[in-house]
Design an enzyme around this catalytic site. Structure first.
Site, PDB file in Angstrom:
ATOM      1  N   SER A   1     -14.352   0.518   9.326  1.00 50.51           N
ATOM      2  CA  SER A   1     -13.487   0.710   8.170  1.00 50.51           C
ATOM      3  C   SER A   1     -13.986  -0.048   6.945  1.00 50.51           C
ATOM      4  O   SER A   1     -14.462  -1.188   7.033  1.00 50.51           O
ATOM      5  CB  SER A   1     -12.071   0.233   8.503  1.00 50.51           C
ATOM      6  OG  SER A   1     -11.245   0.243   7.353  1.00 50.51           O
TER       7      SER A   1
ATOM      8  N   GLU B   1       0.823  -1.204   0.000  1.00 47.55           N
ATOM      9  CA  GLU B   1       0.000   0.000   0.000  1.00 47.55           C
ATOM     10  C   GLU B   1       0.863   1.263   0.000  1.00 47.55           C
ATOM     11  O   GLU B   1       2.081   1.206   0.214  1.00 47.55           O
ATOM     12  CB  GLU B   1      -0.909   0.018   1.224  1.00 47.55           C
ATOM     13  CG  GLU B   1      -0.146   0.021   2.539  1.00 47.55           C
ATOM     14  CD  GLU B   1      -0.938   0.639   3.667  1.00 47.55           C
ATOM     15  OE1 GLU B   1      -1.164   1.848   3.594  1.00 47.55           O
ATOM     16  OE2 GLU B   1      -1.296  -0.094   4.608  1.00 47.55           O
TER      17      GLU B   1
ATOM     18  N   LYS C   1      -5.299  -2.348  13.680  1.00 47.36           N
ATOM     19  CA  LYS C   1      -4.632  -1.308  14.462  1.00 47.36           C
ATOM     20  C   LYS C   1      -5.176  -1.319  15.895  1.00 47.36           C
ATOM     21  O   LYS C   1      -6.386  -1.407  16.112  1.00 47.36           O
ATOM     22  CB  LYS C   1      -4.819   0.052  13.800  1.00 47.36           C
ATOM     23  CG  LYS C   1      -4.162   0.130  12.420  1.00 47.36           C
ATOM     24  CD  LYS C   1      -4.357   1.489  11.781  1.00 47.36           C
ATOM     25  CE  LYS C   1      -3.654   1.573  10.429  1.00 47.36           C
ATOM     26  NZ  LYS C   1      -4.272   0.742   9.399  1.00 47.36           N
TER      27      LYS C   1
END
Length: 302
Positions: free
Chosen positions: A142, A27, A161
């Site tokens: 998300s 990413e 996370k």
């Protein structure tokens, strides 16, 4: 799936794909939004080197001037690390960034989409997004989780996370039918920490077994992603109790300042870095490099 006319595949990546050689997607949000300069450049290139040294082709994904780059040059990595007004790109952001010919750093979801379009089935990152703490009121979940449900790419990470609701994230993934594999540990990792208090639903102790599971899933015609949770090395972790106290303080300040939406994660990660006196940044770098090593081993077992 994204139409290939929007893809600009780096020649060496295209050659590797054509030859059936292993390729790993990476990413670019970690470059443009996740780390300060020049650590972002150093880390991005170091991750690529770990993958190359294992005989696998890295393909860092980003959007530059409205074109989706599948594989960046060193100059493009530097550009993504220093350019102004680089947008974070998830699924909903693609139409704007492509139509307006903007620059964009792909999130986990955005990278998965581009990787699938390019024919890459394995992606290495630091940590995925998930269900935010307090999502019962805010509905803040998300888009990474929706992409894992729908997109045929396996993701190697150090868990979600640790600023997130880890039990809620795992429940969401279970409901979505996403296999969650924990590599060599009995607990799902909490990004900076090896332990989260949540038992691993599926522990596998070799990258060969993980590769076989991923291959079997897709050979069987089962759509959607696979999540491979790779705990941070023992010597690099920050204990869960210590990190959780830091996160609680960061969340309190986030609420006090009225931080919402896309601004939450960057704010919290920055605040956590300050509260840990930079230790969280160093741990982040070490875990990403470790994920690249494990991801390359998986790729070589396909």
């Amino acid at each position: 799936m994204i139409d290939k006319k929007y893809l600009d595949i780096k020649p060496e990546v295209a050659e590797a794909l054509k030859a059936g050689k292993p390729v790993i997607a990476l990413e670019s949000t970690i470059i443009s939004h996740g780390m300060p300069y020049p650590k972002n450049v150093e880390t991005a290139l170091a991750v690529e080197k770990v993958i190359r040294d294992a005989g696998v082709m890295p393909a860092t994904i980003a959007i530059i001037n409205g074109m989706i780059k599948i594989g960046l040059t060193e100059e493009e990595v530097e550009y993504m690390a220093t350019a102004k007004n680089v947008l974070k790109v998830s699924r909903r952001d693609y139409p704007l960034v492509l139509s307006q010919k903007l620059d964009g750093a792909t999130t986990v979801a955005g990278t998965m989409m581009a990787a699938e379009a390019a024919g890459i089935n394995l992606f290495v990152t630091g940590g995925i997004g998930g269900v935010h703490r307090g999502a019962g009121e805010t509905h803040d979940i998300s888009a990474d989780l929706e992409e894992l449900k729908n997109t045929n790419v396996a993701v190697v990470c150090a868990g979600c996370k640790s600023i997130l609701d880890i039990p809620g994230t795992l429940e969401y993934l279970e409901t979505s039918g996403v296999p969650v594999i924990t590599y060599g540990a009995d607990e799902f990792p909490a990004f900076f920490s090896r332990e989260s208090g949540k038992p691993a639903d599926c522990r596998l102790d070799s990258t060969k077994e993980i590769a076989e599971l991923i291959k079997t899933k897709y050979d069987a015609g089962l759509n959607g992603g696979v999540l491979v949770a790779n705990p941070i090395p023992v010597e690099d972790e920050i204990p869960f109790e210590k990190m959780d106290a830091v996160i609680q303080q960061a969340l309190k300040e986030c609420d006090e300042q009225g931080i919402t939406g896309k601004r939450i994660t960057p704010f919290l990660l920055s605040k956590v870095k300050d509260l840990t006196e930079g230790k969280s940044l160093e741990a982040n770098i070490k875990l990403v490099l470790n994920n690249a090593k494990v991801g390359a081993e998986i790729a070589n077992n396909f």
